[in-house]
Scaffold this motif. Sequence first.
Motif, PDB file in Angstrom:
ATOM      1  N   ALA A  24       0.831  -1.205   0.000  1.00 16.63           N
ATOM      2  CA  ALA A  24       0.000   0.000   0.000  1.00 16.63           C
ATOM      3  C   ALA A  24       0.865   1.253   0.000  1.00 16.63           C
ATOM      4  N   ALA A  27      -4.084   4.952   1.388  1.00 15.89           N
ATOM      5  CA  ALA A  27      -5.349   4.355   1.810  1.00 15.89           C
ATOM      6  C   ALA A  27      -6.234   5.470   2.335  1.00 15.89           C
ATOM      7  N   VAL A  38      -7.628   1.659  -1.598  1.00 16.06           N
ATOM      8  CA  VAL A  38      -6.200   1.457  -1.407  1.00 16.06           C
ATOM      9  C   VAL A  38      -5.506   1.521  -2.752  1.00 16.06           C
ATOM     10  N   ILE A  67      -6.736   6.227   9.068  1.00 17.57           N
ATOM     11  CA  ILE A  67      -6.061   5.003   8.628  1.00 17.57           C
ATOM     12  C   ILE A  67      -4.559   5.248   8.593  1.00 17.57           C
ATOM     13  N   GLU A  68      -3.817   4.306   9.141  1.00 21.34           N
ATOM     14  CA  GLU A  68      -2.359   4.364   9.072  1.00 21.34           C
ATOM     15  C   GLU A  68      -1.860   3.201   8.222  1.00 21.34           C
ATOM     16  N   ILE A  69      -0.842   3.446   7.421  1.00 21.33           N
ATOM     17  CA  ILE A  69      -0.190   2.390   6.642  1.00 21.33           C
ATOM     18  C   ILE A  69       1.051   1.976   7.418  1.00 21.33           C
ATOM     19  N   LEU A  76      -2.664  -2.205   7.102  1.00 22.03           N
ATOM     20  CA  LEU A  76      -3.389  -0.971   7.403  1.00 22.03           C
ATOM     21  C   LEU A  76      -3.851  -1.062   8.854  1.00 22.03           C
ATOM     22  N   HIS A  77      -3.829   0.070   9.544  1.00 18.81           N
ATOM     23  CA  HIS A  77      -4.193   0.093  10.956  1.00 18.81           C
ATOM     24  C   HIS A  77      -5.153   1.246  11.224  1.00 18.81           C
ATOM     25  N   TRP A  78      -6.194   0.956  12.000  1.00 20.51           N
ATOM     26  CA  TRP A  78      -7.148   1.969  12.449  1.00 20.51           C
ATOM     27  C   TRP A  78      -6.923   2.149  13.942  1.00 20.51           C
ATOM     28  N   ASP A  84      -6.648  -4.037  12.446  1.00 20.08           N
ATOM     29  CA  ASP A  84      -5.623  -4.152  11.421  1.00 20.08           C
ATOM     30  C   ASP A  84      -6.120  -5.024  10.279  1.00 20.08           C
ATOM     31  N   VAL A  87      -2.686  -6.103   3.705  1.00 20.13           N
ATOM     32  CA  VAL A  87      -2.876  -5.724   2.308  1.00 20.13           C
ATOM     33  C   VAL A  87      -2.938  -6.967   1.428  1.00 20.13           C
TER      34      VAL A  87
END
Length: 135
Positions: A24, A27, A38, A67-69, A76-78, A84, A87
């Motif tokens: 990714a 996102a 994505v 959202i973090e990559i 991907l992390h929220w 999580d 991808v």
Amino acid sequence: MANNVNYQAARDADALHRATVPHAVSARLIRARRALHVTLSNGVEMSVPVDLLQDLQGASLNDLAEIEITPLGNGLHWPRLDADVLVEGLIHGIYGSRSWMAAQMGRVGGSSASQAKVAAARRNGAKGGRPRNVA
């Protein structure tokens, strides 16, 4: 000296991985569609409804929007949801754990209403319904 060799080997392996395995690069949440969009390193773009993803079902749009990559781009992390998603899983249509996916498939399959299923339910109803479980 050995540490420098190991470090360089790790950097080379990372470069090879990044060049060959899609990851990714961006996102974002498409709010109007409740979809995760994505973009991968190979130019592929994909959108998945967030309510298909384990731990994201029913979450608020504000929580979903953050959202973090991961540093390697493979996840991907929220943070607000502590959720999580891999991808690679998204690429292959895997939206959760094996047991969660099986439960989702069973729920959908169990709610189907084929003619045969409707007829069997009517026959069972005419007999007094489904027999009770006896322990």
